[in-house]
Every structure is written in C-alpha cells, then in structure tokens.
Design a protein around this motif. Sequence first.
Motif, mmCIF file in Angstrom:
data_model
loop_
_atom_site.group_PDB
_atom_site.id
_atom_site.type_symbol
_atom_site.label_atom_id
_atom_site.label_comp_id
_atom_site.label_asym_id
_atom_site.label_seq_id
_atom_site.Cartn_x
_atom_site.Cartn_y
_atom_site.Cartn_z
ATOM 1 N N VAL A 1 0.897 -1.088 0.071
ATOM 2 C CA VAL A 1 -0.110 -0.075 0.021
ATOM 3 C C VAL A 1 0.840 1.329 -0.091
ATOM 4 N N PHE A 2 1.842 1.182 0.765
ATOM 5 C CA PHE A 2 2.824 2.538 0.929
ATOM 6 C C PHE A 2 3.555 2.696 -0.336
ATOM 7 N N LEU A 3 3.898 1.692 -1.137
ATOM 8 C CA LEU A 3 4.556 1.869 -2.625
ATOM 9 C C LEU A 3 3.518 2.292 -3.509
ATOM 10 N N VAL A 4 2.486 1.626 -3.551
ATOM 11 C CA VAL A 4 1.365 2.083 -4.549
ATOM 12 C C VAL A 4 0.893 3.684 -4.388
ATOM 13 N N CYS A 5 0.815 4.017 -3.055
ATOM 14 C CA CYS A 5 0.426 5.560 -2.951
ATOM 15 C C CYS A 5 1.718 6.259 -3.065
ATOM 16 N N ALA A 6 2.912 5.897 -3.146
ATOM 17 C CA ALA A 6 4.157 6.619 -3.240
ATOM 18 C C ALA A 6 3.930 6.895 -4.703
ATOM 19 N N ALA A 7 3.814 5.823 -5.415
ATOM 20 C CA ALA A 7 3.659 5.916 -6.957
ATOM 21 C C ALA A 7 2.766 6.840 -7.450
ATOM 22 N N ILE A 8 1.534 6.996 -7.054
ATOM 23 C CA ILE A 8 0.588 7.678 -7.361
ATOM 24 C C ILE A 8 0.964 9.184 -7.118
ATOM 25 N N ILE A 9 1.456 9.311 -5.970
ATOM 26 C CA ILE A 9 1.863 10.821 -5.546
ATOM 27 C C ILE A 9 2.992 11.348 -6.547
ATOM 28 N N ALA A 10 3.974 10.328 -7.027
ATOM 29 C CA ALA A 10 5.039 10.701 -7.676
ATOM 30 C C ALA A 10 4.243 11.114 -9.357
ATOM 31 N N ILE A 11 3.582 10.329 -9.821
ATOM 32 C CA ILE A 11 3.029 10.417 -11.080
ATOM 33 C C ILE A 11 2.138 11.761 -11.074
ATOM 34 N N ALA A 12 1.250 12.046 -9.993
ATOM 35 C CA ALA A 12 0.230 13.273 -9.834
ATOM 36 C C ALA A 12 1.308 14.401 -9.824
ATOM 37 N N SER B 1 0.018 22.493 -3.343
ATOM 38 C CA SER B 1 -0.599 21.230 -3.957
ATOM 39 C C SER B 1 0.311 19.897 -3.610
ATOM 40 N N THR B 2 1.712 19.999 -3.979
ATOM 41 C CA THR B 2 2.465 19.065 -3.834
ATOM 42 C C THR B 2 2.585 18.684 -2.355
ATOM 43 N N SER B 3 2.135 19.414 -1.515
ATOM 44 C CA SER B 3 2.019 19.198 -0.072
ATOM 45 C C SER B 3 1.167 18.409 0.637
ATOM 46 N N VAL B 4 -0.206 18.471 -0.423
ATOM 47 C CA VAL B 4 -1.466 17.964 0.253
ATOM 48 C C VAL B 4 -1.222 16.595 0.857
ATOM 49 N N GLY B 5 -0.563 15.719 0.128
ATOM 50 C CA GLY B 5 -0.238 14.515 0.583
ATOM 51 C C GLY B 5 0.115 14.395 1.993
ATOM 52 N N GLY B 6 1.403 15.107 2.214
ATOM 53 C CA GLY B 6 1.751 15.036 3.468
ATOM 54 C C GLY B 6 0.844 15.808 4.582
ATOM 55 N N SER B 7 0.299 16.743 4.214
ATOM 56 C CA SER B 7 -0.492 17.560 5.092
ATOM 57 C C SER B 7 -1.776 16.603 5.674
ATOM 58 N N VAL B 8 -2.228 15.863 4.631
ATOM 59 C CA VAL B 8 -3.361 14.893 4.998
ATOM 60 C C VAL B 8 -2.856 13.748 5.808
ATOM 61 N N LEU B 9 -1.466 13.270 5.653
ATOM 62 C CA LEU B 9 -0.878 12.324 6.529
ATOM 63 C C LEU B 9 -0.626 12.744 7.810
ATOM 64 N N SER B 10 -0.134 14.027 8.190
ATOM 65 C CA SER B 10 0.030 14.527 9.468
ATOM 66 C C SER B 10 -1.140 14.673 10.221
ATOM 67 N N VAL B 11 -2.056 15.240 9.540
ATOM 68 C CA VAL B 11 -3.443 15.678 10.112
ATOM 69 C C VAL B 11 -4.060 14.159 10.656
ATOM 70 N N LEU C 1 -3.793 13.553 -4.683
ATOM 71 C CA LEU C 1 -2.421 13.546 -3.848
ATOM 72 C C LEU C 1 -3.125 13.273 -2.311
ATOM 73 N N GLY C 2 -4.246 14.129 -2.081
ATOM 74 C CA GLY C 2 -4.685 14.091 -0.810
ATOM 75 C C GLY C 2 -5.042 12.807 -0.228
ATOM 76 N N ILE C 3 -5.845 12.181 -1.266
ATOM 77 C CA ILE C 3 -6.289 10.666 -1.018
ATOM 78 C C ILE C 3 -5.071 9.667 -0.805
ATOM 79 N N ALA C 4 -4.029 9.784 -1.604
ATOM 80 C CA ALA C 4 -2.937 9.025 -1.490
ATOM 81 C C ALA C 4 -2.433 9.308 -0.187
ATOM 82 N N GLY C 5 -2.251 10.615 0.350
ATOM 83 C CA GLY C 5 -1.517 10.812 1.580
ATOM 84 C C GLY C 5 -2.422 10.319 2.737
ATOM 85 N N TRP C 6 -3.763 10.435 2.503
ATOM 86 C CA TRP C 6 -4.792 9.729 3.802
ATOM 87 C C TRP C 6 -4.536 8.124 3.722
#
Length: 353
Positions: A17-28, A58-68, A206-211
Amino acid sequence: MSIPPTESWTLLQGGLVFLVCAAIIAIAGTRITRVVDQLADRTGIGEAAAGAVLLGASTSVGGSVLSVTAAWNGNAELAVSNALGGIAVQTFFLAVADMVYRRANLEHAAASVPNMMQNGLLICLLALILFAPYLPDVTVGGVHPVTPVLFAVYFYGIYLVRTASESPMWLPSATGETREDKPDDVTAMPPMSRLCVEFLVLMAVLGIAGWVLEPAATVIANRTNLTQTVVGVLLTAVSTSIPELVTSVAAVRRGALTLAVGGIIGGNAFDTLFTAASDIAYRDGSIYHAMPEDSKFWAALTLLMSGVLMMGLIRRERHGIGKIGMESAVIMVLYVFGVVLMLGGVQAPPAYN
C-alpha cells in the motif's frame, strides 16, 4: 470510503500500500508541475508566486493529510516528524535539482526577491515551532496559542512575498547565467477552466494518496519496531515529498528555474502548517509539547539548512564543487549527517533542572 483495520495488515500488505501510494504521488506530482507552470503564465502571477502558493501547496497535500490523520489518531510523533522531515528532505531535493542544472548553480540562475522572502518566512515559521515547546502547556479549545500565530504569520508572509514580487525594493544583478521568468505563449495553452479542473483533480488525488499512506506507515512502524520518528522522517516524509523532487527536476528541465526554487521553498513554508493543522486535530493537548527530542532535532537541523540556503541565495555563487553551489553541497552533507545520527540511535542529552 473506509480502510480495513490496520491491526489485521501484514508488513507485506502495509509495504505494498505504501509503495502504490508513493507511486501515485510521484505521477500526480509530475503532472501538476506543467499545469502550475501554465497557470502562472495564464494568470500573470509569475513563477515565484505560483511556486510558493500553487505548486508548494498542491504538492504538499499528501503530506498534510498524512500528518493531520496521524494527529487525529493520536500519533503525535508521526505527525510532527512527517512535517519536519518533509521540509528537510525537500531542501535536500533542491540540492539534487541544482545537480541537474549544469549551466550554473541553480540559486544563481533563479535569483529572485520572492524566493528570498519565502525562505525568510520559512525560517520564522520554523523558529516559532521550536519556540512553542518552551511556552506553557495550555490550550484553548484543544489548540495551543502558537497555532493561530503560525497561520497568521504564514498568510502575512505570503502577502509580503506577493508585494515583493510586484514592487521589489531591490533586484539581484542580472548575469549571463540568470534565467528570467518569461511567460510562454498563452494562446498555445489549454483554456483556464481546463487547467483549473485538472489542478483540483490532481490535488484531490494527492490528498487521497496521503490519507491512505498514513495507516500503511503506522503498520510499517509497528511491524518493524521502528520509531515513528524514523518512519516519519525516512519513509512518509520522503514518499510524500516525491512530488517536490519530481516537480523541481521537471521544472528545471522545462527551463522554469524560478518555479523550481519557489516550489521547494514555498512548499517548505506551507509544510510548517502541517504542525499547526496537526495541533488542531490532536485531541490530547498541545502537539508541540508532545514532540519527542528527535523531532526537535530535525526542526533545528532544518532551520540550519534553511539558513545555509539563504546565504547561498544572497551570495549567488556561479559555480562550485562538482558544478553545484557550495550551499547545495553543505545542505546535502547536513541532511545525510542527520539521517546517520538518527539511525545510529543518538539520543538527546538529558535535561537538568
């Protein structure tokens, strides 16, 4: 949308799951660079402002969702280490982008007043986060008083960045290697409505992937017996920061140097708000007073790296070691030094009364 209980996940499942989400974040993240570059030209706000506000946020959305999400689940250590570790690794990525641009040092070629202002804002925000644990451990409605101050300083700082962009009181000297921010032909670009829709869709991805990335990171930490700080700094921070690496390198290759530097520094300033948002989501008191010593160490190290970057932006060395700036080399050494200390299990000295 719900995620199965992480207690039933195996390490393999969490890793996949971690690798798939990381790949999605990279592509987006790669895709959104082009969109932001075109929006900067379409709106006329310039690459530096677009990098600070649009690309950085925008590129920080994934990280912000993860932290929250981590803070909401009571994982204060993961929430803070992801935010601060992300700023450190993104500053490191700026040095990597400097290696990609071979004509001159990136900080020299992309000299701009807004980028200087953004970096000054970042230093102020980091100092506030480091200052917060030494204030009384009080909250109002579960929120520490430093949190609204962080938001206020950030938005006022962005206003100053925009003002400095429109009416600078001084300008960097133009040289043969300086790359000016010149808008592309807007007639060959997609319409504004299409760019806005694409931008919002990519932000949502990016937000969904971070979540989804947060429970995967928690599983990895639990199954490997790694501390949440190690997972936050080396796994989640790096994976959610992949867009910054990809977008900065992509922007350099597109010739949008100001956008590349502005995207990293602007994203770093925005990332400090991860901590503020996490404090709101954290229900067990002040998240600043729940910060472990390792997280404070990374905040101090990131502050030092930002100071080195500021000196490099002022000095504007044309060519340095291995055709990268001296400040880029120092930033890379500092980051590697921090990782080695963390993996080596170096503990902070005990506090004495």
